[in-house]
Design a protein around this motif. Structure first.
Motif, short mmCIF file in Angstrom:
data_model
loop_
_atom_site.label_atom_id
_atom_site.label_comp_id
_atom_site.label_asym_id
_atom_site.label_seq_id
_atom_site.Cartn_x
_atom_site.Cartn_y
_atom_site.Cartn_z
N ASP A 1 14.92 -5.30 5.74
CA ASP A 1 15.25 -5.43 7.15
C ASP A 1 14.93 -6.88 7.49
OD1 ASP A 1 15.68 -2.71 7.05
OD2 ASP A 1 13.79 -2.20 8.00
N VAL A 2 15.82 -7.52 8.21
CA VAL A 2 15.68 -8.95 8.51
C VAL A 2 15.80 -9.15 10.01
CG1 VAL A 2 16.63 -11.25 8.08
CG2 VAL A 2 16.74 -9.52 6.29
N VAL A 3 14.96 -10.01 10.56
CA VAL A 3 15.07 -10.39 11.95
C VAL A 3 15.34 -11.88 12.02
CG1 VAL A 3 13.55 -8.54 12.75
CG2 VAL A 3 12.58 -10.78 12.28
N ALA A 4 16.02 -12.29 13.08
CA ALA A 4 16.29 -13.71 13.29
C ALA A 4 15.81 -14.07 14.70
CB ALA A 4 17.78 -13.99 13.16
N VAL A 5 15.08 -15.16 14.77
CA VAL A 5 14.60 -15.67 16.06
C VAL A 5 15.05 -17.11 16.22
CG1 VAL A 5 12.63 -14.09 16.22
CG2 VAL A 5 12.35 -16.25 15.03
N ALA A 6 14.90 -17.65 17.42
CA ALA A 6 15.46 -18.96 17.76
C ALA A 6 14.73 -20.14 17.16
CB ALA A 6 15.50 -19.12 19.28
N ASP A 7 13.50 -19.96 16.71
CA ASP A 7 12.72 -21.08 16.20
C ASP A 7 11.79 -20.57 15.10
OD1 ASP A 7 11.67 -23.65 15.96
OD2 ASP A 7 11.30 -23.88 18.10
N ASN A 8 10.83 -21.36 14.72
CA ASN A 8 9.90 -21.01 13.64
C ASN A 8 8.80 -20.10 14.17
OD1 ASN A 8 8.00 -20.92 11.62
ND2 ASN A 8 8.14 -23.09 11.12
N PRO A 9 8.77 -18.82 13.77
CA PRO A 9 7.76 -17.90 14.29
C PRO A 9 6.34 -18.19 13.80
CG PRO A 9 9.04 -16.83 12.59
CD PRO A 9 9.68 -18.17 12.84
N ILE A 10 6.22 -19.02 12.77
CA ILE A 10 4.89 -19.41 12.31
C ILE A 10 4.28 -20.41 13.29
CG2 ILE A 10 3.60 -20.60 10.48
CD1 ILE A 10 5.62 -19.32 8.51
N PRO B 1 0.81 -1.23 0.00
CA PRO B 1 0.00 0.00 0.00
C PRO B 1 0.84 1.27 0.00
CG PRO B 1 -0.10 -1.05 2.14
CD PRO B 1 0.60 -2.00 1.22
N LEU B 2 2.10 1.16 0.38
CA LEU B 2 2.99 2.32 0.36
C LEU B 2 3.57 2.56 -1.03
CD1 LEU B 2 4.88 1.78 3.73
CD2 LEU B 2 3.09 3.46 3.24
N GLY B 3 3.27 1.66 -1.96
CA GLY B 3 3.79 1.80 -3.32
C GLY B 3 5.28 1.50 -3.42
N GLU B 4 5.78 0.70 -2.49
CA GLU B 4 7.22 0.42 -2.43
C GLU B 4 7.57 -1.02 -2.75
OE1 GLU B 4 9.52 2.69 -1.96
OE2 GLU B 4 8.13 4.33 -1.56
N TRP B 5 6.62 -1.80 -3.30
CA TRP B 5 6.86 -3.22 -3.52
C TRP B 5 8.02 -3.48 -4.48
CZ3 TRP B 5 6.27 -7.39 -0.98
CH2 TRP B 5 6.42 -8.63 -1.60
N GLU B 6 8.27 -2.61 -5.42
CA GLU B 6 9.36 -2.82 -6.37
C GLU B 6 10.73 -2.70 -5.71
OE1 GLU B 6 8.90 -3.88 -9.52
OE2 GLU B 6 6.77 -3.91 -9.03
N SER B 7 10.82 -1.94 -4.62
CA SER B 7 12.13 -1.70 -4.00
C SER B 7 12.30 -2.35 -2.63
CB SER B 7 12.37 -0.19 -3.84
OG SER B 7 11.40 0.38 -2.97
N GLN B 8 11.21 -2.83 -2.02
CA GLN B 8 11.32 -3.45 -0.70
C GLN B 8 10.11 -4.34 -0.43
OE1 GLN B 8 11.06 -0.38 2.48
NE2 GLN B 8 10.63 1.01 0.80
N GLY B 9 10.13 -5.04 0.69
CA GLY B 9 9.00 -5.88 1.06
C GLY B 9 9.23 -7.37 0.89
N SER B 10 10.35 -7.73 0.27
CA SER B 10 10.69 -9.15 0.13
C SER B 10 12.21 -9.27 0.03
CB SER B 10 10.03 -9.75 -1.11
OG SER B 10 10.50 -9.12 -2.28
N LEU B 11 12.71 -10.46 0.28
CA LEU B 11 14.15 -10.70 0.19
C LEU B 11 14.49 -11.08 -1.25
CD1 LEU B 11 14.80 -12.72 3.47
CD2 LEU B 11 15.34 -10.33 3.00
N GLU B 12 14.93 -10.09 -1.99
CA GLU B 12 15.31 -10.30 -3.38
C GLU B 12 16.53 -9.43 -3.69
OE1 GLU B 12 12.09 -10.14 -6.33
OE2 GLU B 12 10.70 -10.04 -4.63
N VAL B 13 17.35 -9.88 -4.61
CA VAL B 13 18.52 -9.12 -5.02
C VAL B 13 18.07 -7.75 -5.51
CG1 VAL B 13 20.42 -9.00 -6.68
CG2 VAL B 13 19.83 -11.18 -5.62
N GLY B 14 18.72 -6.71 -5.00
CA GLY B 14 18.43 -5.35 -5.42
C GLY B 14 17.38 -4.62 -4.60
N LYS B 15 16.70 -5.34 -3.70
CA LYS B 15 15.69 -4.70 -2.85
C LYS B 15 16.28 -4.36 -1.48
CE LYS B 15 11.25 -6.38 -4.52
NZ LYS B 15 9.98 -7.00 -4.07
N LEU B 16 15.74 -3.32 -0.87
CA LEU B 16 16.08 -3.01 0.52
C LEU B 16 15.36 -4.00 1.41
CD1 LEU B 16 15.56 0.86 0.47
CD2 LEU B 16 17.73 -0.37 0.43
#
Length: 126
Positions: free
Chosen positions: A88-97, A71-86
């Protein structure tokens, strides 16, 4: 919760109870920060509540992470882990799902490729 906001939040909560499990084709669910409804820093609890209301756990997690770019119109540059995109990544001890409460205490955070919060023994790169 700010007292002036509480009655409205309770009314809306009652109206949407049970809708989180429904499938909406083309519908993007975002987790809002709503500072008057909950305290700053308690956003992880909202995705837990969404899952408790029937939303699939992985969709509740996405509502708090990648979905906000659309909705921010930023999907082309961020929002997923892909080459060339900005990203932020978090790491937790187990499966957060499987254990969504893990997102309440995130030990490792990377912002734009740099470690900004690290567990003991892992150097921060601020």
């Amino acid at each position: 919760m700010v007292e002036i906001v509480r009655p409205n939040a309770q009314r809306i909560g009652a109206l949407i109870q049970g809708t989180a499990g429904r499938s909406y084709v083309g519908f993007n669910m975002d987790l809002g920060i709503d500072p008057g409804v909950s305290r700053h820093g308690e956003n992880a609890r909202k995705s837990e509540l969404m899952a408790e209301a029937g939303m699939l756990a992985h969709l509740a997690l996405q509502s708090a992470t990648s979905n906000a770019a659309k909705p921010l119109g930023e999907w082309e540059s961020q929002g997923s882990l892909e080459v060339g995109k900005l990203a932020d990544v978090v790491a937790v001890a187990d499966n957060p799902i499987e254990t969504s409460s893990l997102m309440r205490n995130v030990p490792c955070v990377m912002k734009a490729g740099a470690v900004v919060k690290a567990p003991r023994g892992l150097p921060s790169m601020r």
